[in-house]
Design a protein around this motif. Structure first.
Motif, PDB file in Angstrom:
ATOM      1  N   MET A 148       1.196  -2.914   2.534  1.00 15.96           N
ATOM      2  CA  MET A 148       1.394  -1.467   2.610  1.00 15.96           C
ATOM      3  C   MET A 148       2.777  -1.081   2.138  1.00 15.96           C
ATOM      4  N   ARG A 166       3.796   3.087  -5.584  1.00 17.83           N
ATOM      5  CA  ARG A 166       2.723   4.061  -5.774  1.00 17.83           C
ATOM      6  C   ARG A 166       2.993   4.973  -6.970  1.00 17.83           C
ATOM      7  N   ALA A 220      -9.698  -4.243   4.869  1.00 20.68           N
ATOM      8  CA  ALA A 220      -9.848  -2.844   5.266  1.00 20.68           C
ATOM      9  C   ALA A 220      -8.819  -1.956   4.577  1.00 20.68           C
ATOM     10  N   LEU A 221      -7.601  -2.469   4.429  1.00 20.09           N
ATOM     11  CA  LEU A 221      -6.554  -1.693   3.766  1.00 20.09           C
ATOM     12  C   LEU A 221      -6.912  -1.412   2.312  1.00 20.09           C
ATOM     13  N   ARG A 244      -9.864  -0.894   1.079  1.00 17.47           N
ATOM     14  CA  ARG A 244     -10.802   0.224   1.059  1.00 17.47           C
ATOM     15  C   ARG A 244     -10.084   1.562   1.274  1.00 17.47           C
ATOM     16  N   ASN A 245      -9.179   1.575   2.233  1.00 12.24           N
ATOM     17  CA  ASN A 245      -8.492   2.817   2.556  1.00 12.24           C
ATOM     18  C   ASN A 245      -7.536   3.270   1.453  1.00 12.24           C
ATOM     19  N   LEU A 246      -6.781   2.328   0.883  1.00 20.05           N
ATOM     20  CA  LEU A 246      -5.877   2.688  -0.208  1.00 20.05           C
ATOM     21  C   LEU A 246      -6.657   3.095  -1.454  1.00 20.05           C
ATOM     22  N   ALA A 295      -9.489   4.672  -1.589  1.00 20.55           N
ATOM     23  CA  ALA A 295      -9.911   6.063  -1.414  1.00 20.55           C
ATOM     24  C   ALA A 295      -8.730   7.023  -1.521  1.00 20.55           C
ATOM     25  N   ALA A 296      -7.585   6.611  -1.003  1.00 23.36           N
ATOM     26  CA  ALA A 296      -6.419   7.490  -0.984  1.00 23.36           C
ATOM     27  C   ALA A 296      -5.771   7.651  -2.357  1.00 23.36           C
ATOM     28  N   GLY A 315     -12.175  -0.252  -4.458  1.00 24.75           N
ATOM     29  CA  GLY A 315     -12.198  -0.545  -3.032  1.00 24.75           C
ATOM     30  C   GLY A 315     -12.928  -1.813  -2.646  1.00 24.75           C
TER      31      GLY A 315
END
Length: 244
Positions: free
Chosen positions: A115, A122, A159-160, A162-164, A166-167, A233
């Motif tokens: 993260m 980013r 899991a991270l 998938r979340n990143l 989408a974000a 993802g």
């Protein structure tokens, strides 16, 4: 048609690219024309000269201990970055992960630092419409007796992803992952140096061989290339059938 696996003119950063799986990925991108940067924990690239599975020739090296968020924040930045691969990893044996110190160290390296790296780069990834690849492990999908922090951190990394994904998708950044199976690296010597454990490990793999850094590099090249333009993802399991 142009070669989708030609990375000429592209900048690639591989965290943990000084040895093992990460170094295999670094060599693969370098061979395909990329400008490749790698991070390791030793003072200089020369300190890896005698390390098995490490070849830093032609790579740009920086010392960054990803267990320390301040070192990630202070690492070299880029205006634009086509590929970021987070291949850092830590494990503690002899039940050390059941203690707070061991638990915290493994989670810091295997999960929190992904993260931190995503946060730092980013904007550079968005500028290049680039890709972020998080390398986890098949340990995300099964128990790891004696290593609760390792298993939990790898499941968290999946899991991270998938979340990143989408974000970050709206910014043109594709996020995916790779879950290696049993690969010969310094982290798996506890098994590879033990003939009995090694025999048992191979018996559980349908292809009856260990994976190699080159096997993992193939998946990384695919995920970083236009061939996977509609893949988002996902964490690709590369394990010779181990988890079947």
């Amino acid at each position: 048609m142009s070669d989708p696996l030609d990375f000429s003119g592209q900048r690639v950063l591989i965290v943990g690219g000084s040895s093992g799986i990460g170094n295999g990925m670094a060599r693969a991108f370098l061979e395909r024309g990329a400008e490749v940067h790698v991070w390791g924990t030793r003072t200089s690239a020369a300190d890896y000269a005698d390390e098995d599975g490490s070849d830093l020739t032609g790579l740009h090296y920086a010392r960054v201990d990803v267990s320390d968020p301040a070192q990630i924040d202070g690492a070299p930045g880029f205006d634009s970055l086509e590929v970021l691969i987070c291949c850092q990893g830590a494990v503690e044996y002899k039940r050390a992960e059941f203690e707070r110190e061991g638990w915290d160290r493994v989670l810091a390296v295997n999960l929190s630092s992904i993260m931190d790296c995503a946060r730092k780069y980013r904007a550079a990834l968005a500028e290049a419409k680039g890709t972020l690849i998080a390398v986890s492990s098949t340990a995300a999908y099964h128990s790891t007796i004696g290593n609760p922090a390792y298993g939990a951190s790898k499941a968290g990394a999946v899991a991270l992803v998938r979340n990143l994904a989408a974000a970050f998708a709206s910014e043109g950044i594709r996020v995916n992952g790779i879950a290696p199976g049993f690969v010969a690296t310094k982290m798996t010597r506890v098994t590879t140096d033990n003939p009995e454990r090694m025999q048992g490990a191979l018996a559980r793999i349908p292809l009856r061989r260990m994976g190699t850094p080159a096997d993992m590099a193939g998946a990384a090249l695919f995920l970083a290339s236009p061939l996977s333009a509609y893949v988002l993802g996902q964490t690709i399991v590369v394990d010779g059938g181990l988890t079947l």
